[in-house]
Scaffold this active site. Structure first.
Site, PDB file in Angstrom:
ATOM      1  N   TYR A 172      52.541  39.360  29.449  1.00 18.66           N
ATOM      2  CA  TYR A 172      53.219  39.767  30.687  1.00 18.66           C
ATOM      3  C   TYR A 172      52.294  40.621  31.545  1.00 18.66           C
ATOM      4  O   TYR A 172      52.066  40.333  32.722  1.00 18.66           O
ATOM      5  CB  TYR A 172      54.501  40.535  30.377  1.00 18.66           C
ATOM      6  CG  TYR A 172      54.959  41.383  31.544  1.00 18.66           C
ATOM      7  CD1 TYR A 172      55.447  40.784  32.704  1.00 18.66           C
ATOM      8  CD2 TYR A 172      54.872  42.784  31.510  1.00 18.66           C
ATOM      9  CE1 TYR A 172      55.829  41.545  33.789  1.00 18.66           C
ATOM     10  CE2 TYR A 172      55.266  43.543  32.591  1.00 18.66           C
ATOM     11  CZ  TYR A 172      55.748  42.925  33.728  1.00 18.66           C
ATOM     12  OH  TYR A 172      56.117  43.681  34.805  1.00 18.66           O
ATOM     13  N   ARG A 190      57.972  59.454  29.211  1.00 17.23           N
ATOM     14  CA  ARG A 190      58.057  58.173  29.915  1.00 17.23           C
ATOM     15  C   ARG A 190      58.159  58.436  31.407  1.00 17.23           C
ATOM     16  O   ARG A 190      58.296  59.581  31.845  1.00 17.23           O
ATOM     17  CB  ARG A 190      59.276  57.378  29.423  1.00 17.23           C
ATOM     18  CG  ARG A 190      59.281  57.164  27.911  1.00 17.23           C
ATOM     19  CD  ARG A 190      60.424  56.313  27.456  1.00 17.23           C
ATOM     20  NE  ARG A 190      60.455  56.208  25.994  1.00 17.23           N
ATOM     21  CZ  ARG A 190      61.265  55.401  25.328  1.00 17.23           C
ATOM     22  NH1 ARG A 190      62.116  54.625  25.971  1.00 17.23           N
ATOM     23  NH2 ARG A 190      61.245  55.366  24.008  1.00 17.23           N
TER      24      ARG A 190
END
Length: 330
Positions: A141, A220
């Site tokens: 990806y 994150r």
């Protein structure tokens, strides 16, 4: 201004469409989904089909001869699926995109905003990734998206073609008026895991609290999908005024990161979820898992300098909007 949004029925593309319309512009949507599958698109010019269908692309431009900009969001995005079916990802994300853009260039459309991914940045240490951080795509990806960046940049060097690439990590939230949001299943997402644990009265496990971050949990990067959409609108308007000039990064690419500037630790995300939902979620600290990394987040200094953009939506609002949107689908 008219802009063609590929993947315009999807989570990010549809939010961009509404943001453009709210700003007084005219979005045109191209998506493989039937229009009837999404009630949110009734106010937009909608074309169903493959992004590489030259006949369809020609019809769109014939119908909208004043269309001058592509916002390319259409892509396969499941990292796990890309490892088991890489051909699908290289064909859809790379080959078809190149075919589409070459044909649109032939039809006179010469400005492109690529909705890219910050998953190209990969490291085992916490970093604030800026545009000059070395790409290291580790999945089919991510590689399909990076190869597309390189190819589009080569095309821009030999023709009348202006390009800007946005890179960002995890979109969250929904359109703030709840007109559109995430559809489908993202079972691996942090928010989904929290929702499932709360619903099943099951403890949520934080894997390690001894990482070198501000609270010991991994970090994150989440950016509200409306904030992402607004960045695309700002870039589209700057393109329309012919006043967007993106400096090339150290790898010769016109990249702008869209990030939260400081990241969100897992503990901070859990707290935002608990505050939003008033949940009595049980939280446990577990051992680190094999393969876990400390994480990272994207700098937005260049976006602020060039576009006047910065993330504006508090994490708790994004979490709340995600949950409210999901409730409209049930």
């Amino acid at each position: 201004m008219k802009a063609l949004i590929t993947g315009g029925a999807g989570y990010i593309g549809n939010t961009i469409a509404f943001a453009l319309a709210d700003a007084g512009h005219h979005p045109v949507i191209l998506d493989e989904q039937p229009e009837s599958n999404s009630k949110t698109n009734k106010d937009f010019d909608y074309y169903q089909g493959d992004i590489a269908d030259k006949t369809l692309l020609t019809k769109i431009i014939n119908d909208h001869p004043d269309l001058s900009l592509i916002i390319h969001c259409a892509a396969k995005i499941d990292v796990a699926e890309s490892t088991t079916n890489p051909e699908l990802y290289y064909n859809n994300n790379f080959s078809k995109s190149i075919a589409m853009i070459n044909h649109l260039l032939d039809l006179g459309v010469s400005k492109l905003i690529l909705s890219g991914t910050a998953s190209l940045y990969n490291s085992e240490a916490a970093y604030s990734f800026d545009e000059n951080f070395a790409p290291n795509p580790t999945s089919p990806y991510a590689r399909s998206k990076f190869f597309l960046e390189l190819a589009l940049n080569d095309l821009s060097k030999v023709g009348d073609f202006q390009l800007v690439i946005f890179r960002y990590f995890n979109p969250i939230g929904s359109d703030h008026k709840l007109r559109t949001g995430f559809r489908g299943s993202n079972k691996s997402s942090l928010l989904n895991s929290l929702i499932q644990c709360a619903a099943l009265d099951r403890p949520f496990q934080i894997n390690g609290d001894d990482w070198n971050t501000r609270d010991g949990s991994t970090i994150r990067d989440f950016v509200d999908v409306c904030d992402l959409a607004n960045a695309h609108v700002l870039a589209a308007e700057a393109f329309d005024r012919n006043c967007l000039s993106v400096p090339l990064n150290e790898f010769g690419l016109p990249v702008i990161n869209l990030g939260s500037e400081q990241g969100v630790t897992v503990k901070e995300f859990v707290a935002a979820f608990q505050n939003t939902t008033a949940s009595e979620l049980i939280v446990e600290i577990a051992d680190r898992r094999s393969g876990d990394i400390i994480g990272g987040y994207a700098s937005s200094e260049l976006a602020r300098e060039l576009l006047g953009w910065e993330p504006a939506t508090p994490l708790q609002t994004s979490v709340s909007n995600s949950i409210r949107w999901a409730q409209t689908l049930s």
